[in-house]
Design a protein around this motif. Structure first.
Motif, mmCIF file in Angstrom:
data_model
loop_
_atom_site.group_PDB
_atom_site.id
_atom_site.type_symbol
_atom_site.label_atom_id
_atom_site.label_comp_id
_atom_site.label_asym_id
_atom_site.label_seq_id
_atom_site.Cartn_x
_atom_site.Cartn_y
_atom_site.Cartn_z
ATOM 1 N N ALA A 110 23.556 76.574 62.551
ATOM 2 C CA ALA A 110 22.725 77.382 63.457
ATOM 3 C C ALA A 110 22.255 78.665 62.770
ATOM 4 O O ALA A 110 21.085 79.051 62.881
ATOM 5 N N GLU A 111 23.155 79.324 62.048
ATOM 6 C CA GLU A 111 22.767 80.580 61.388
ATOM 7 C C GLU A 111 21.813 80.311 60.225
ATOM 8 O O GLU A 111 20.831 81.036 60.032
ATOM 9 N N ARG A 120 16.607 72.076 58.822
ATOM 10 C CA ARG A 120 17.892 71.368 58.887
ATOM 11 C C ARG A 120 18.277 70.728 57.547
ATOM 12 O O ARG A 120 19.426 70.775 57.128
ATOM 13 N N LYS A 121 17.285 70.136 56.863
ATOM 14 C CA LYS A 121 17.599 69.476 55.591
ATOM 15 C C LYS A 121 18.084 70.504 54.562
ATOM 16 O O LYS A 121 19.114 70.305 53.907
ATOM 17 N N SER A 122 17.355 71.614 54.443
ATOM 18 C CA SER A 122 17.762 72.650 53.479
ATOM 19 C C SER A 122 19.133 73.204 53.839
ATOM 20 O O SER A 122 19.982 73.422 52.967
ATOM 21 N N ALA A 123 19.348 73.438 55.139
ATOM 22 C CA ALA A 123 20.640 73.986 55.577
ATOM 23 C C ALA A 123 21.775 73.028 55.227
ATOM 24 O O ALA A 123 22.855 73.451 54.795
ATOM 25 N N SER A 124 21.530 71.727 55.380
ATOM 26 C CA SER A 124 22.570 70.741 55.042
ATOM 27 C C SER A 124 22.894 70.783 53.550
ATOM 28 O O SER A 124 24.059 70.695 53.155
ATOM 29 N N VAL A 125 21.856 70.917 52.725
ATOM 30 C CA VAL A 125 22.095 70.995 51.273
ATOM 31 C C VAL A 125 22.901 72.256 50.954
ATOM 32 O O VAL A 125 23.856 72.222 50.171
ATOM 33 N N ILE A 126 22.542 73.372 51.577
ATOM 34 C CA ILE A 126 23.256 74.633 51.320
ATOM 35 C C ILE A 126 24.716 74.511 51.770
ATOM 36 O O ILE A 126 25.642 74.889 51.044
ATOM 37 N N LEU A 127 24.929 73.966 52.968
ATOM 38 C CA LEU A 127 26.308 73.818 53.466
ATOM 39 C C LEU A 127 27.144 72.986 52.492
ATOM 40 O O LEU A 127 28.265 73.355 52.135
#
Ligand code: SF4
Length: 215
Positions: A110-111, A120-127
Motif C-alpha cells: 500500500a505504501e 503494483r508490478k514495480s512494488a512487487s519487484v521492490i518488495l
C-alpha cells in the motif's frame, strides 16, 4: 486449464531449469532498486544498467533527487525510453519519500503504490528484491507463459494471473519463481520462437504441442 497442483508443478519445473535466476538490474540500496525498476518500464534492463552508474553517482539517494528538477535528471536517462516522464516520477517519488517516509523506502504494497510512478508490478519487484518480502510481479514474460501453459485464461488480467500463481505456489517460492519465469521467458518460451521441442513442459502444453506440429 491447469489446476493449482499442476500450476505449482509447472512453475517448479521452471525453477529447476533456472535455479540461479536473480534480479538483472544493478542496484545497491532499496531506493536505487526502486529507481531502476521505475526506469525499466518499457525498456531493457541492459539499457537501465548502462545509465544508472552515472545517475546514482550524481544522485545517490532520495534527498539528492528531491532537490533536483526533472530537467536536471533527464540527461542521465536520455538513452532510456520515456525518459521525460520517468525523470518526473523519480523526482516526485523522492520528494514524497522525503516528506512522508523520512527518506526511507517503505516495505508494504500500500505504501509503495502510493509513490508516484510505482504500480503494483514495480512494488512487487521492490518488495521481493529489496526486502525479501514475498511478492510475485507479473511482467510480459510471465503473462505469456501463464497463458500458453493455461495457468491463466487468455483474457485474464495481470492481477488475476498473479493471484492464480500465488495461490498455487508456496510463499517462499514466489520471489525465485518470478525470477525463474522471467529467465524461462527470455531463454525458452520466448515470444517469437519458443524452444518447445526441448521444453520440459511440452507434455502439458497444448500451445507448445501445436507449435511443434506446425514447425
Ligand atoms: S512447450 Fe513451448 S509454449 Fe509451452 S511452455 Fe514450453 S516453450 Fe513455452
Amino acid at each position: 486449464m491447469l489446476n493449482q497442483k499442476q500450476t505449482r508443478w509447472a512453475v517448479e519445473q521452471i525453477m529447476l531449469l533456472f535455479p540461479d535466476a536473480k534480479p538483472s538490474l544493478d542496484a545497491r540500496t532499496p531506493f536505487q532498486i526502486a529507481v531502476s525498476v521505475l526506469l525499466s518500464a518499457q525498456a531493457t534492463d541492459v539499457s537501465v544498467n548502462l545509465a544508472t552508474p552515472a545517475l546514482f553517482a550524481a544522485y545517490p539517494n532520495p534527498a539528492a533527487f528531491a532537490k533536483a528538477t526533472p530537467a536536471e535528471v533527464e540527461p542521465y536517462i536520455k538513452s532510456i525510453g520515456l525518459y521525460h516522464n520517468k525523470a518526473k516520477h523519480i523526482v516526485a517519488m523522492s520528494q514524497k519519500l522525503m516528506t512522508d517516509f523520512n527518506g526511507i523506502m517503505p516495505q508494504t504494497m500500500a505504501e509503495l503504490t502510493s509513490l508516484p510512478g510505482i504500480g503494483r508490478k514495480s512494488a512487487s519487484v521492490i518488495l521481493g528484491d529489496a526486502f525479501n518480502v514475498p511478492a510475485f510481479a507479473v511482467d510480459t514474460h510471465i503473462t505469456r507463459i501463464a497463458k500458453r501453459l493455461k495457468i491463466a485464461k487468455e483474457k485474464d488480467s495481470v492481477l488475476q494471473i498473479e493471484k492464480k500463481i500465488t495461490k498455487a505456489l508456496p510463499e517462499d517460492e514466489w520471489i525465485n519463481g518470478h525470477h525463474a519465469m522471467i529467465y524461462f521467458g527470455r531463454e525458452v518460451c520466448s515470444a517469437r520462437q519458443p524452444n518447445c521441442q526441448t521444453c520440459p513442459l511440452l507434455e502439458i502444453c497444448a500451445f507448445g504441442q501445436d507449435y511443434v506440429k506446425q514447425s
